[in-house]
Every structure is written in C-alpha cells, then in structure tokens.
Motif scaffolding. Structure first.
Motif, PDB file in Angstrom:
ATOM      1  N   TYR A  16       0.049  -2.773 -10.725  1.00 37.96           N
ATOM      2  CA  TYR A  16       1.439  -2.344 -10.895  1.00 37.96           C
ATOM      3  C   TYR A  16       2.179  -3.349 -11.784  1.00 37.96           C
ATOM      4  CZ  TYR A  16       0.799   0.763  -6.798  1.00 37.96           C
ATOM      5  OH  TYR A  16       0.365   1.725  -5.909  1.00 37.96           O
ATOM      6  N   LEU A  17       1.994  -4.636 -11.497  1.00 37.81           N
ATOM      7  CA  LEU A  17       2.662  -5.670 -12.275  1.00 37.81           C
ATOM      8  C   LEU A  17       2.231  -5.654 -13.733  1.00 37.81           C
ATOM      9  CD1 LEU A  17       2.548  -8.597  -9.702  1.00 37.81           C
ATOM     10  CD2 LEU A  17       4.585  -7.388 -10.510  1.00 37.81           C
ATOM     11  N   GLN A  18       0.938  -5.495 -13.971  1.00 41.55           N
ATOM     12  CA  GLN A  18       0.411  -5.469 -15.334  1.00 41.55           C
ATOM     13  C   GLN A  18       0.937  -4.250 -16.092  1.00 41.55           C
ATOM     14  OE1 GLN A  18      -3.834  -5.148 -15.554  1.00 41.55           O
ATOM     15  NE2 GLN A  18      -3.907  -5.721 -17.702  1.00 41.55           N
ATOM     16  N   THR A  19       0.965  -3.100 -15.453  1.00 43.40           N
ATOM     17  CA  THR A  19       1.468  -1.872 -16.076  1.00 43.40           C
ATOM     18  C   THR A  19       2.940  -2.024 -16.451  1.00 43.40           C
ATOM     19  OG1 THR A  19      -0.108  -0.527 -14.850  1.00 43.40           O
ATOM     20  CG2 THR A  19       1.815   0.603 -15.732  1.00 43.40           C
ATOM     21  N   ALA A  20       3.719  -2.593 -15.556  1.00 43.70           N
ATOM     22  CA  ALA A  20       5.145  -2.800 -15.828  1.00 43.70           C
ATOM     23  C   ALA A  20       5.343  -3.798 -16.968  1.00 43.70           C
ATOM     24  CB  ALA A  20       5.855  -3.284 -14.575  1.00 43.70           C
ATOM     25  N   LYS A  21       4.559  -4.854 -16.964  1.00 44.70           N
ATOM     26  CA  LYS A  21       4.665  -5.860 -18.018  1.00 44.70           C
ATOM     27  C   LYS A  21       4.372  -5.248 -19.385  1.00 44.70           C
ATOM     28  CE  LYS A  21       3.087 -10.463 -19.247  1.00 44.70           C
ATOM     29  NZ  LYS A  21       2.213 -11.582 -18.887  1.00 44.70           N
ATOM     30  N   GLN A  22       3.369  -4.378 -19.450  1.00 40.87           N
ATOM     31  CA  GLN A  22       3.040  -3.704 -20.700  1.00 40.87           C
ATOM     32  C   GLN A  22       4.179  -2.805 -21.175  1.00 40.87           C
ATOM     33  OE1 GLN A  22      -0.611  -1.709 -19.726  1.00 40.87           O
ATOM     34  NE2 GLN A  22      -1.872  -3.527 -20.115  1.00 40.87           N
ATOM     35  N   LEU A  76       8.603   9.339  -6.164  1.00 46.85           N
ATOM     36  CA  LEU A  76       7.345   9.916  -6.611  1.00 46.85           C
ATOM     37  C   LEU A  76       6.381   9.964  -5.440  1.00 46.85           C
ATOM     38  CD1 LEU A  76       7.197   7.627  -9.727  1.00 46.85           C
ATOM     39  CD2 LEU A  76       7.891  10.012  -9.731  1.00 46.85           C
ATOM     40  N   HIS A  77       5.669  11.069  -5.307  1.00 42.44           N
ATOM     41  CA  HIS A  77       4.761  11.213  -4.171  1.00 42.44           C
ATOM     42  C   HIS A  77       3.493  10.388  -4.353  1.00 42.44           C
ATOM     43  CE1 HIS A  77       3.010  12.928  -0.618  1.00 42.44           C
ATOM     44  NE2 HIS A  77       1.938  13.268  -1.300  1.00 42.44           N
ATOM     45  N   SER A  78       2.922  10.427  -5.521  1.00 40.76           N
ATOM     46  CA  SER A  78       1.681   9.703  -5.783  1.00 40.76           C
ATOM     47  C   SER A  78       1.972   8.219  -5.983  1.00 40.76           C
ATOM     48  CB  SER A  78       1.009  10.272  -7.042  1.00 40.76           C
ATOM     49  OG  SER A  78      -0.120   9.512  -7.376  1.00 40.76           O
ATOM     50  N   CYS A  79       1.020   7.369  -5.648  1.00 39.44           N
ATOM     51  CA  CYS A  79       1.223   5.923  -5.793  1.00 39.44           C
ATOM     52  C   CYS A  79       0.229   5.307  -6.773  1.00 39.44           C
ATOM     53  CB  CYS A  79       1.147   5.236  -4.436  1.00 39.44           C
ATOM     54  SG  CYS A  79      -0.443   5.381  -3.630  1.00 39.44           S
ATOM     55  N   GLY A  80      -0.231   6.098  -7.715  1.00 37.36           N
ATOM     56  CA  GLY A  80      -1.209   5.605  -8.681  1.00 37.36           C
ATOM     57  C   GLY A  80      -0.588   4.880  -9.857  1.00 37.36           C
ATOM     58  N   ILE A  81      -1.437   4.186 -10.589  1.00 40.01           N
ATOM     59  CA  ILE A  81      -1.021   3.444 -11.773  1.00 40.01           C
ATOM     60  C   ILE A  81      -0.482   4.394 -12.838  1.00 40.01           C
ATOM     61  CG2 ILE A  81      -1.790   1.880 -13.601  1.00 40.01           C
ATOM     62  CD1 ILE A  81      -1.733   0.674 -10.767  1.00 40.01           C
ATOM     63  N   SER A  82      -1.141   5.515 -13.035  1.00 37.52           N
ATOM     64  CA  SER A  82      -0.703   6.463 -14.063  1.00 37.52           C
ATOM     65  C   SER A  82       0.664   7.056 -13.721  1.00 37.52           C
ATOM     66  CB  SER A  82      -1.730   7.573 -14.260  1.00 37.52           C
ATOM     67  OG  SER A  82      -1.936   8.282 -13.058  1.00 37.52           O
ATOM     68  N   THR A  83       0.960   7.228 -12.445  1.00 32.85           N
ATOM     69  CA  THR A  83       2.265   7.725 -12.019  1.00 32.85           C
ATOM     70  C   THR A  83       3.357   6.711 -12.363  1.00 32.85           C
ATOM     71  OG1 THR A  83       1.238   8.919 -10.198  1.00 32.85           O
ATOM     72  CG2 THR A  83       3.600   8.579 -10.068  1.00 32.85           C
ATOM     73  N   LEU A  84       3.092   5.441 -12.096  1.00 30.05           N
ATOM     74  CA  LEU A  84       4.040   4.387 -12.435  1.00 30.05           C
ATOM     75  C   LEU A  84       4.229   4.313 -13.950  1.00 30.05           C
ATOM     76  CD1 LEU A  84       5.846   1.990 -11.697  1.00 30.05           C
ATOM     77  CD2 LEU A  84       3.783   0.554 -11.778  1.00 30.05           C
ATOM     78  N   ARG A  85       3.141   4.352 -14.685  1.00 35.13           N
ATOM     79  CA  ARG A  85       3.195   4.290 -16.148  1.00 35.13           C
ATOM     80  C   ARG A  85       4.055   5.422 -16.707  1.00 35.13           C
ATOM     81  NH1 ARG A  85      -2.094   4.755 -17.340  1.00 35.13           N
ATOM     82  NH2 ARG A  85      -2.405   2.581 -16.842  1.00 35.13           N
ATOM     83  N   LYS A  86       3.849   6.626 -16.197  1.00 38.77           N
ATOM     84  CA  LYS A  86       4.608   7.790 -16.668  1.00 38.77           C
ATOM     85  C   LYS A  86       6.093   7.629 -16.336  1.00 38.77           C
ATOM     86  CE  LYS A  86       4.927  12.784 -16.297  1.00 38.77           C
ATOM     87  NZ  LYS A  86       4.517  13.982 -15.604  1.00 38.77           N
ATOM     88  N   CYS A  87       6.411   7.163 -15.148  1.00 40.85           N
ATOM     89  CA  CYS A  87       7.792   6.976 -14.742  1.00 40.85           C
ATOM     90  C   CYS A  87       8.479   5.943 -15.638  1.00 40.85           C
ATOM     91  CB  CYS A  87       7.857   6.538 -13.288  1.00 40.85           C
ATOM     92  SG  CYS A  87       9.533   6.244 -12.689  1.00 40.85           S
TER      93      CYS A  87
END
Length: 92
Positions: A16-22, A76-87
């Motif tokens: 999650y942290l890495q995805t947000a940093k990107q 968001l219902h899903s807790c995946g990396i791709s869901t966070l990235r899309k949001c």
C-alpha cells in the motif's frame, strides 16, 4: 498530498505504501485494530476505507472525523493493491 487508508490487510501494508508513493501520495495506514485514529490523522486530504476489512466502529469514527473536517471519503469494498491504485489515480 497526504491520505489515510483505513482497513486492509496487515501483510499488504508495505505494498500500500509503495503504491501510494508511486502516485505521489503520502499514506497513513490504520488496519482498523487501533483504538482511536482521530488524533493520528494529521493533515490528511482524503480518507480511503476498505469496507470489507474494517470494523463498524472504526468506519463510523472515520466518517465522523471526515464530516467534522470536511475531508472527502472513498469507501471501497475490495482491499487489493489495484483497488488502491485505481482510487488514487481517479482522485489525483
């Protein structure tokens, strides 16, 4: 921008942290097991709640804080990396 993530899985915290940093976002993560998050939110400009992995109490507390500080909330219902990235992509 600083955002807060409430919910999710402990084992995905570093992802999650890495995805947000990107995405250029500083992310604070609360997995929902914390007693109180109100004092720890800081200057968050957005709250993301993964609804399938958070307690009702944590969700309700986050919603109350968001309402009082006029912070947008994305549930968001899903807790995946791709869901966070899309949001993060859609709100940036």
């Amino acid at each position: 921008m600083c955002a807060t993530l409430i919910g999710g899985m402990d084992r995905l915290k570093s992802n999650y942290l890495q995805t947000a940093k990107q995405a250029g976002v500083q992310l604070k993560i609360f997995t929902g097991k914390e007693n109180s998050i109100a004092n720890q939110l800081g200057e968050s400009k957005m709250i993301i709640i993964f609804t399938n992995k958070v307690s009702h109490q944590a969700k309700n507390e986050a919603m109350a804080i968001a309402k009082s500080r006029n912070i947008p909330v994305h549930m968001l219902h899903s807790c995946g990396i791709s869901t966070l990235r899309k949001c993060l992509r859609e709100t940036a």
